[in-house]
Design an enzyme around this catalytic site. Sequence first.
Site, mmCIF file in Angstrom:
data_model
loop_
_atom_site.group_PDB
_atom_site.id
_atom_site.type_symbol
_atom_site.label_atom_id
_atom_site.label_comp_id
_atom_site.label_asym_id
_atom_site.label_seq_id
_atom_site.Cartn_x
_atom_site.Cartn_y
_atom_site.Cartn_z
ATOM 1 N N GLU A 1 0.834 -1.199 0.000
ATOM 2 C CA GLU A 1 0.000 0.000 0.000
ATOM 3 C C GLU A 1 0.870 1.250 0.000
ATOM 4 O OE1 GLU A 1 -2.354 0.715 3.514
ATOM 5 O OE2 GLU A 1 -3.165 2.579 2.700
ATOM 6 N N ASP B 1 10.202 6.266 14.772
ATOM 7 C CA ASP B 1 10.048 7.691 14.477
ATOM 8 C C ASP B 1 10.495 8.468 15.709
ATOM 9 O OD1 ASP B 1 7.154 9.705 13.405
ATOM 10 O OD2 ASP B 1 9.178 10.263 13.998
ATOM 11 N N ASP C 1 11.234 12.375 17.126
ATOM 12 C CA ASP C 1 10.870 13.735 16.798
ATOM 13 C C ASP C 1 11.479 14.651 17.852
ATOM 14 O OD1 ASP C 1 9.397 16.101 16.484
ATOM 15 O OD2 ASP C 1 7.700 14.973 15.697
#
Lengths: 452, 452
Positions: B70, B138, B140
């Site tokens: 996807e 991830d 940040d």
Amino acid sequence: MEVFQSHRKSSSNNVIVSILPFYRSAPPLEVRLEDFEFFAMDRLRVLKGISDGLCRGKKPEEMEKLVEDLWKANMRHPQAVEEVNKDIISHFVLRLVYCRTEELRKWFLSMETTLFRHRFRLESSEAQRALMSEFKLPYKAVSNAEFESVKDKLSQVARSMGQNLAAADAIFYKVPFEEVPDLVSGRRVFIHKGHAYVAMNQVVSLVVTQFRSYISKALILTNRKWTSTIREQEKDRLTPIVEALCTSYLGPDYSQPQEFGEISIKDIDQVAKTSFPLCMRHLFEKVKEDHHLKHGGRMQLGLFLKGVGLKLDDALAFWKAEFAPKVSAERFDKEYAYNIRHNYGREGKRTDYTPYSCQKIISVTPGIGDHHGCPYRHFSEENLRAALVRMGVSSRAVEDVMDKVHNRHYQLACTLTFEAVHGSSCDAGINHPNQYFIDSQRVLQSKNGSVA
Amino acid sequence: MTKEEADNGRDDMVIDVPGQANAVPDGFNANYLRIYYGKLFPHADMFKWMSYGNDGKHPGCDKSYFGRREFSFTLENDIYIRFQSFNSVTELENSIKEKCPFKIDIGPVYSVDPAKRHAYAQSGDNVFTPVERELVFDIDISDYDDVRYCCTGADVCLECWPLMTIAIKVIDTSLRDDFGFNHILWVYSGRRGVHCWVCDGKARRLTNEQRAAIADYFHVYKGNENSQKKISLPGLVLHPFLARSYTEVLKGFFEAKLLPNQNLLASEERYEKILEMIPDASVASELRRRWQENKRASMSKDDINIVRWEQLKSILQSGKQKMQGLRRCVEEIVFSYTYPRLDMEVSRHMNHLLKAPFCVHPKTGRVCVPIDPNNCDEFDPTTVPTLSQLLEELNRGGLRQDAENEWDRTSLGESVAFFRTSFVQPLLKSCKEGIENSYNAKLQQSKNDLSW
């Protein structure tokens, strides 16, 4: 019926059979209809007891004692063979009851795995070794040479957990880390190049993982059989019993708002002050303050408001207005509206999500920038006391609440808060934020003769 | 390169700017992106990566593999389209060039082509469900706002960026040494963080539970503004992973860089935050007293932060301290300020979509370029090429007949070359070996089955 038996000698030298079944196949026994129901209810008491224990954040040693007591109280039988039969039959009946939805399967799997884990730990180490080989786990013990080379690291891991590397623990198993997720998760093993070095006493984890995976698959198969043949075949005999067993123990799910059918936006501010439990008050205050909430908070508060009776259009208007200082109307429609509609079952796979119970909320750990989860569990003492005072809890009651918190009885703490704020008792205890809301509104209505 | 990749779709558009012939004003818009996707975005390399060797050349290849992945596009005007899938590099490239997405996300590989998902049930045998997905992380920098004083929120500078560098070092080392992964891609997220893609076959096939276990293994920093103690390191010693991270990366960075650069002990407001982390009030008071009396760095020429840190360490590690909580206090402080703060939710679920490398960040215009973990100290987020800069570089080169490999004449060339040689090529080599081996094993198996 496949059952593994390990023989344990008692002090009087009689061989006593001790059995921990793996529930591989349904017993080809004849069961009386009453036993079908009663055995299941006894086991359900054990599972429910385990569920409560986990909710209260009990430590593993406490859970082990709890499991032993629950089993003794509900499942013991003077004749070992009868006990095994009851064990197996009750498990298979409950499989029928709990196979039918994803959420039921998850709960049953979790409780049965916990039950198995602690029963396994209560077994002797020879029994454990035998059970391990029964599971045909192909992991080899670490050779002496290799052990010497990693001994320092293994010792370090043991000491990091407050234990010591005793001579008896010189038996280690080397397994791919994927096989022992809970040991990896808690940093309770030394891992090197993809292999985890598992101590004999941690072997439980290996076996439990196998057990869990097996039961998980079995539940899906049972569900298929249930929907395709059993439910219809048994509609006059077993089906009504199975369906009754489920609902009698899992309480209302608050997905359909009840007596106080509707709440409109203009009511929210007011009822938030009077009838929201602390977890939702906190989220509500943060939304007003920050004009934003991260995903976890939006889900927890959003579903709660749905259960309280906030209609979809009002919900959209509420979030949009609160976020307005930080999020333009256009951006809101693009980035947030979809998820809110999703929660109300109007998008995607159209599941109508149910508001979270205390059990679920207590089990999450909020991360950086999050405000969801259970404040009784996660707030620092200082912040919690301040929050309780702001809710109007008297200083004496605050002490009682903090006492419950220190003993990790978070739902009892919330119940005491409810009682202090409303000046009336809550005998059932709080186990769902929407229940807190409904009970609160009930109390206020009976006092004022109108919904506050 | 397959035949499919030959036609690059020549786009002869050059931007005309009044005044300077080659200058391209800063910005981010569809026109710029069109050229970027036309000449610079490495479609073929991304395709090679995502195919994991299933390019159809070997009989053991799974031809459906790439088509089951996807992608999602965020178009101009925040229109978001999910479940995009492609059967060839040409389809991928043409769709990107035509739609000009402002952001491209990569999702999992599903059991069937996402375009056909509606034909499949939600549960049962033939499901539409993720079957492979890279292990992703991830990080940040806005999650570190409480420990950096130079910037907040979305800003980043060379003083605080090193927090990301050490996060990369800690996690990368552990992924390779502890978990045995080899094919790891680190990517700059374009503004204020980094993403990590672990692409080994073993990683792609991890279950959600195993991903959660790895995320938990890395989870040390817990809590948010509501809770007090965010790092808790109980136990007599640290787990080998934590100990290695501390001695090899965190301690050095904290003492030599973060402490003086962020002036963590220079002022009362800042040193109070550290004193708060000391569980023994009398020790904290003692230090406070000393520092209040000694506001100006007197005799020593050394940085005041370093002097005070030495005082703190010598009291806490003096050996006179018997109190339980003090044993690891120094490490806890260092960990609170420097240990990687991961977004747990990103890593836990297979269906989480993550931004693709080589996208351009809309707010900064910077390209999401790979970061070499072996040289991450050298990475400077303030000099990452921007969209307008790259187009300017293209203009300077003039038009070329040969439209291949345009990135070589821009600053992007280095990044694409690194991507190819350090990541894609070794990965593909390993994948092809895997495909060959399992194909041969299957052949052998069927031969064995046939033999009498």
